[in-house]
Motif scaffolding. Structure first.
Motif, PDB file in Angstrom:
ATOM      1  N   VAL B 320      38.089  37.040  48.462  1.00 42.28           N
ATOM      2  CA  VAL B 320      36.682  37.105  48.850  1.00 42.28           C
ATOM      3  C   VAL B 320      35.861  37.756  47.751  1.00 42.28           C
ATOM      4  O   VAL B 320      34.803  37.273  47.351  1.00 42.28           O
ATOM      5  N   ARG B 321      36.367  38.857  47.246  1.00 42.40           N
ATOM      6  CA  ARG B 321      35.633  39.550  46.192  1.00 42.40           C
ATOM      7  C   ARG B 321      35.391  38.643  44.999  1.00 42.40           C
ATOM      8  O   ARG B 321      34.341  38.668  44.374  1.00 42.40           O
ATOM      9  N   LYS B 322      36.397  37.855  44.688  1.00 36.78           N
ATOM     10  CA  LYS B 322      36.255  36.979  43.520  1.00 36.78           C
ATOM     11  C   LYS B 322      35.216  35.913  43.776  1.00 36.78           C
ATOM     12  O   LYS B 322      34.401  35.603  42.909  1.00 36.78           O
ATOM     13  N   ILE B 323      35.228  35.337  44.992  1.00 42.41           N
ATOM     14  CA  ILE B 323      34.254  34.292  45.302  1.00 42.41           C
ATOM     15  C   ILE B 323      32.851  34.869  45.258  1.00 42.41           C
ATOM     16  O   ILE B 323      31.906  34.247  44.809  1.00 42.41           O
ATOM     17  N   ILE B 324      32.759  36.133  45.690  1.00 47.94           N
ATOM     18  CA  ILE B 324      31.445  36.755  45.726  1.00 47.94           C
ATOM     19  C   ILE B 324      30.994  37.171  44.343  1.00 47.94           C
ATOM     20  O   ILE B 324      29.828  37.441  44.104  1.00 47.94           O
ATOM     21  N   GLY B 325      31.924  37.233  43.400  1.00 49.84           N
ATOM     22  CA  GLY B 325      31.463  37.485  42.044  1.00 49.84           C
ATOM     23  C   GLY B 325      32.174  38.584  41.289  1.00 49.84           C
ATOM     24  O   GLY B 325      31.726  38.975  40.216  1.00 49.84           O
ATOM     25  N   ALA B 326      33.278  39.102  41.821  1.00 51.17           N
ATOM     26  CA  ALA B 326      33.976  40.154  41.088  1.00 51.17           C
ATOM     27  C   ALA B 326      34.726  39.553  39.909  1.00 51.17           C
ATOM     28  O   ALA B 326      35.327  38.488  40.031  1.00 51.17           O
TER      29      ALA B 326
END
Ligand SMILES: Nc1ncnc2c1ncn2[C@@H]1O[C@H](COP(=O)(O)OP(=O)(O)OP(=O)(O)O)[C@@H](O)[C@H]1O
Ligand SMILES: [Mg+2]
Lengths: 231, 795
Positions: B320-326
């Motif tokens: 999720v964090r990656k999809i959100i931009g991490a």
């Protein structure tokens, strides 16, 4: 805004190839509210992931704002999706360890937005979605509809150009689903480009255009006349 | 961003409380145990290095060739060598000497309070120039001039006087009054010279007879320590020392050599162990060090396997964090900060544990270790552990997760979990192989100890106590009188006397032996002891042939009794009994052959022994008591003692205790090994428990579904425990041959030892599997009993 040209995707199951997407070609204009429908397993989520740049097509071309995404490496795709696309999931996918406030704030953190700007942006959206009172709760303390509200808030807080929603109402009661759909419509009315996947005929009508997938092929692609969507 | 990470990390750790607790407990316990073990090792390896001139200091050793194939190694030299070294060896800058074995103990008295002191020595005037002592009160100035002066450690001063500022005060030492010249700090744990009391050598030499003895080139009773000029050629020094000694000794033969040994090597030289110096076993130090490392390794393995297990559970969050931009870096930092917090908390706890455990550890080790926060070893352990755990558990899963593409997560894949179960299983197997190996080791050590304790020694030491009668011209009469007065006591079965305790008659002789048929070039080295006529019956010795010494038989003063080993070794011609036998200037005959009995530690084989009756040297009196009447017998012996020695405390010990005393170092090492092994087992179980918690948590839904479909509780427990128990059995298969190899090697040090039975492995295996099953099934049962509706709804 989006131009798909002959997009194909397959999986290797054992020794044979299973085609999930075949010959997908269509454009999405800025400000459209596109609904993708189709039976289970027809490739809707796969297509969404490709549009969302989380996945790569095996064949075909994908232009996003005239940029050839299909030629990008993973890093450039990631960069692009981070800044241009918001995601809403069927299972909400909130981070359980973070409060409502922190979940919504997270994309801004990754964008490097200053603290005061973050505070005002999050406050605005909490206010708009009517969940100010819930901001210090954790996801497990919210109902499904409330969690999805937070999910949408998180998806749009970074002002993406495109909002992708894969069955955003799939886990919700009809009344909660209707609330989410009217929210999406509101966002669309403000000018957001949205692509949603749904199995619900009624919710499909909130959009301006419906694409019907079957066995990986586009079977039907029609504008919703009564809405008179922007071309 | 950073505080945000810390906050989230903190919350994550709290939310997974049980994991965090297991992680922190395992890691901190492991570090604490390793720090204690390394304190020991560091101390052993750092002996005597704190003296300012330690690097230039050498001990002079003597090698004496007694026969073509035997050389005796001594730590001592003749006293005159000290002077000769300073005057005639240009490489020597300074030299000093100490002697300690004049009398085994001295009796101290202050205001009617009696006590004994075993740790004392006589030193010359140069001693304090070469060795570092912290004077708390008084100085060494004038020490040699004042014959009746003593330098005490703070500990002994407090024992005698009840306080430490006692310079100028006096106490009674045997029969003379001594004045306290100075009080010094207690000896550090890493000092070879652990004397509590130093007396001037000039006092010892003030007695004409003793001076003549000491100054003879034929008596090797003095430790000699020299300070050589930096860069001296050691071979040349040895050459000079040997030549000079041979010259002054006026010996034509070349059987004496003098060798300078660096002070740093003295502590581990067990072949030259000397009463006045603490000798250590390098092997034991190494074993303790290795076990310390192993425990640290186990703790790290726990940490890594648990952390990677959890990292697998975090696929969703990371996706999720990656999809959100991490970005990868941001994910890495987040995961890393969690590890950092855990590691730092563990370190703090470990230091706390060490501080708590130190007093007990010191008591156990008879040391006064101290862990300063400035001790570089502490930071090496901390750095090494934190480095390893952070690298393996922080960086490794972090890299995995940062590489993980979010699309995979959306397709429901758990990338990390797939990749690293094998890795984690490997860790569990490694961990349990080590643990099982340690359990096997502990069992073998225990069995060998029991074997030694209960081995039939060929003599009966039960219900016998002994005490020593101090040397005097009238000792022979005293021994006789004490024995006499005990004969009528009803609680005393018998008494006997010998010149040293039967548990360890460690005295050899050669050179004066002659008998019919002895080859001219054969100079046998035998053990020797002086006994009396009642010794055999009291100890229940068995005769193989002939007879034992008879009371009031004047001829027996010249005769000897041999043990079977001596008869075999010297090849005495048949019939052995009745053969002429010359020994130490006495010409008598062999009157009997005693069956072999263990008069030495069981580490050595029964060696040739020549027994004679020489009453003037008999100083050890044995009293055998009737069962249950020991205290009456002791009271009677004390009364008899006080009639002769009113000013000396009566000290006795039971032969059982004396026997155990001989294995004290071994027992201590064994206890340390068992303690560390127990800890290793505990830490491994913590890890297994954590993994069990983890894997059942992961399978909550599966368990719920199975239960709804009708699975029974036992079948679920079996399902959940099976995997782990299989792993533990696999580790047993790996551990058994390795453990067998090492323990067999360890047993080789004992002349009398057990065979390693297959039951040891069965026992260790059962223990490991049992412990593992208990650990795991606790979780499994909990999960199996849980209400399935609950677990399914939460999905
Ligand atoms: N990783 C994969 N490996 C192999 N096949 C896959 C994989 N991911 C998806 N598929 C297959 O691709 C096809 C399309 O899947 P997709 O998730 O796009 O369907 P969907 O239209 O979203 O269905 P639903 O309405 O049930 O969500 C399915 O037949 C699925 O089995
Ligand atoms: Mg789908």
């Amino acid at each position: 805004m989006i131009k798909l040209n002959n997009i194909e995707r397959h999986y290797n199951t054992g020794s044979n190839k299973t085609w999930v997407l075949r010959n997908i070609t269509f454009n999405v204009n800025k400000g459209e509210f596109l609904t993708i429908m189709g039976p289970s397993g027809s490739g809707k989520s796969t297509l969404m992931n490709i549009i969302g740049m989380l996945d790569k097509p095996d064949n075909g071309e994908y232009f996003f704002h005239d940029e050839p995404v299909h030629t990008f490496n993973e890093k450039r795709r990631t960069e692009l999706h981070k800044h241009s696309i918001g995601f809403v999931f069927q299972a909400y996918h909130l981070i359980d360890e973070l409060t409502v406030y922190e979940n919504i704030e997270m994309p801004l953190l990754y964008k490097g937005v200053s603290k005061s700007d973050r505070q005002s942006l999050v406050a605005d959206i909490l206010d708009r979605f009517n969940i100010v009172g819930k901001k210090d709760l954790f996801p497990s303390q919210l109902s499904g509809g409330q969690q999805q509200l937070v999910g949408i808030a998180r998806a749009i807080i970074g002002k993406p150009k495109l909002l992708l929603a894969d069955e955003p109402t799939g886990n919700l009661h009809t009344s909660q689903g209707e609330m989410i759909m009217s929210l999406l419509k509101e966002l669309h009315d403000e000018g957001m480009t949205i692509i949603q996947v749904t199995h619900n005929e009624k919710f499909a009508t909130y959009g301006t255009r419906i694409i019907q997938l079957e066995d990986g092929f586009v079977r039907r692609d029609e504008e919703m006349r009564d809405e008179g969507g922007t071309a | 961003m950073f505080t945000n990470n810390l906050k989230i990390a903190y919350r994550n750790l709290l939310r997974r409380r049980s994991f965090t607790a297991i992680n922190v407990a395992g890691l901190s316990l492991g570090m604490a145990a390793a720090i204690l073990a390394f304190l020991w090792v560091e101390n052993e390896y750092g002996f005597d290095q704190y003296h300012p001139v330690a690097e230039q200091t050498y001990r002079l050793n003597t090698d004496l060739r007694v026969s073509a194939d035997e050389v005796w190694h001594w730590a001592t030299t003749p006293l005159p060598l000290v002077k000769v070294v300073q005057e005639e060896v240009p490489e020597a800058m300074n030299a000093t000497t100490m002697t300690a074995n004049m009398w085994p103990v001295v009796n101290l008295e202050r205001k009617g309070q009696k006590m004994r002191c075993e740790k004392y020595g006589f030193v010359d005037g140069n001693w304090f120039e070469m060795f570092s002592y912290q004077f708390l009160d008084g100085t060494a100035e004038g020490f040699q001039q004042n014959l009746h002066s003593a330098i005490l450690t703070q500990k002994l001063a407090e024992k005698i006087f009840g306080k430490a500022d006692v310079v100028g005060e006096s106490f009674r030492l045997d029969t003379l009054d001594f004045t306290v010249q100075a009080v010094v700090e207690n000896r550090p744990a890493n000092s070879s010279f652990d004397q509590e009391m130093l007396l001037p050598l000039s006092f010892l030499l003030s007695n004409e007879q003793r001076r003549q003895d000491a100054e003879s080139w034929n008596n090797f009773n003095f430790l000699t320590l020299v300070q050589l000029r930096p860069g001296s050629d050691l071979a040349a020094v040895n050459e000079k020392l040997t030549t000079l000694t041979r010259k002054y000794k006026e010996a034509e033969d070349d059987n004496v050599s003098i060798l300078a040994q660096p002070l740093s090597e003295v502590h581990f030289d067990e072949t030259r162990a000397h009463l006045a110096m603490l000798t250590g076993s390098q092997k034991s130090a190494n074993v303790v060090g290795i076990i310390g490392l192993v425990i640290l390794f186990l703790a790290c393995v726990n940490y890594v396997s648990l952390t990677t297990a959890q990292a697998g559970m975090r696929t969703k969050e990371v996706g999720v964090r990656k999809i959100i931009g991490a970005g990868g870096q941001q994910i890495f930092k987040l995961l890393f900060s969690e590890n950092l917090i855990t590691a730092l908390v563990s370190l703090a706890l470990a230091i706390g544990f060490v501080q708590l455990a130190l007093p007990y550890f010191n008591e156990f080790a008879e040391q006064n270790f101290d862990l300063g926060l400035t001790n570089p070893m502490l930071w090496m352990v901390a750095g090494g552990t934190l480095g390893t755990t952070l690298l393996l558990s922080g960086v490794y899963p972090a890299l995995f997760l940062t590489d993980f593409s979010p699309g995979q997560f959306l397709r429901g894949q758990n990338f990390l979990k797939m990749k690293n179960t094998a890795f984690r299983k490997g860790l569990v197997v490694a961990q349990f192989a080590i643990t099982t190996g340690l359990i096997i080791g502990a069992i073998v050590i225990y069995q060998q100890q029991e074997y030694i304790r209960h081995k039939d020694l060929g003599y009966d030491r039960s219900q016998v106590f002994e005490f020593n009668v101090p040397y005097s011209k009238t000792r022979q009469d005293a021994v006789k009188a004490i024995q006499q007065s005990l004969t009528t006591v009803p609680s005393v079965v018998a008494t006997a006397a010998s010149n040293m305790s039967v548990v360890n008659m460690n005295s050899t002789h050669s050179g004066s032996i002659d008998y019919e048929g002895k080859p001219d070039d054969f100079e046998p080295v035998v053990y020797q002891a002086s006994v009396d006529a009642s010794f055999s019956e009291l100890m229940q010795l068995k005769m193989a042939d002939g007879r034992w010494f008879q009371p009031d038989n004047e001829a027996d003063m010249q005769n000897v009794v041999l043990n079977e080993a001596a008869v075999r070794f010297m090849k005495i011609p048949e019939p052995v009994v009745g053969q002429k036998f010359s020994f130490q200037g006495k010409d008598g005959q062999v009157v009997g052959i005693v069956k072999d009995f263990h008069y030495l530690s069981l580490r050595s084989k029964i060696a040739p022994l020549v027994l004679q009756v020489y009453p003037p040297s008999n100083s050890t009196v044995y009293v055998k008591t009737t069962a249950g009447k020991a205290s009456e017998a002791i009271a009677a012996a004390e009364k008899a003692w006080e009639a002769r020695y009113p000013n000396m405390p009566f000290e006795y010990r039971f032969l059982d205790d004396a026997f155990n005393q001989m294995y004290k170092t071994e027992d201590k090492n064994a206890a340390l090994f068992k303690l560390l092994a127990g800890l290793a087992v505990f830490i491994s179980c913590l890890g297994l428990f954590g993994l069990a918690v983890f894997s059942t948590q992961q399978r909550v839904k599966e368990i719920g579904v199975r239960k709804v479909l009708g699975a029974s509780v036992p079948s679920l427990v079996g399902l959940l425990s099976k995997d782990f128990v299989t792993l533990v059995i696999l580790s047993l298969v790996i551990a058994a041959p390795l453990a067998w190899y090492f323990m067999d090697k360890w047993l080789q040090d004992f002349a009398y030892r057990i065979d390693i039975q297959w039951t040891v492995f069965a026992l260790a295996g059962m223990a490991a599997v049992g412990v593992a099953f208990l650990t795991v099934s606790f979780q499994s049962i909990k999960a199996a009993l849980a209400n399935p509706v609950k677990s399914l709804r939460s999905e």
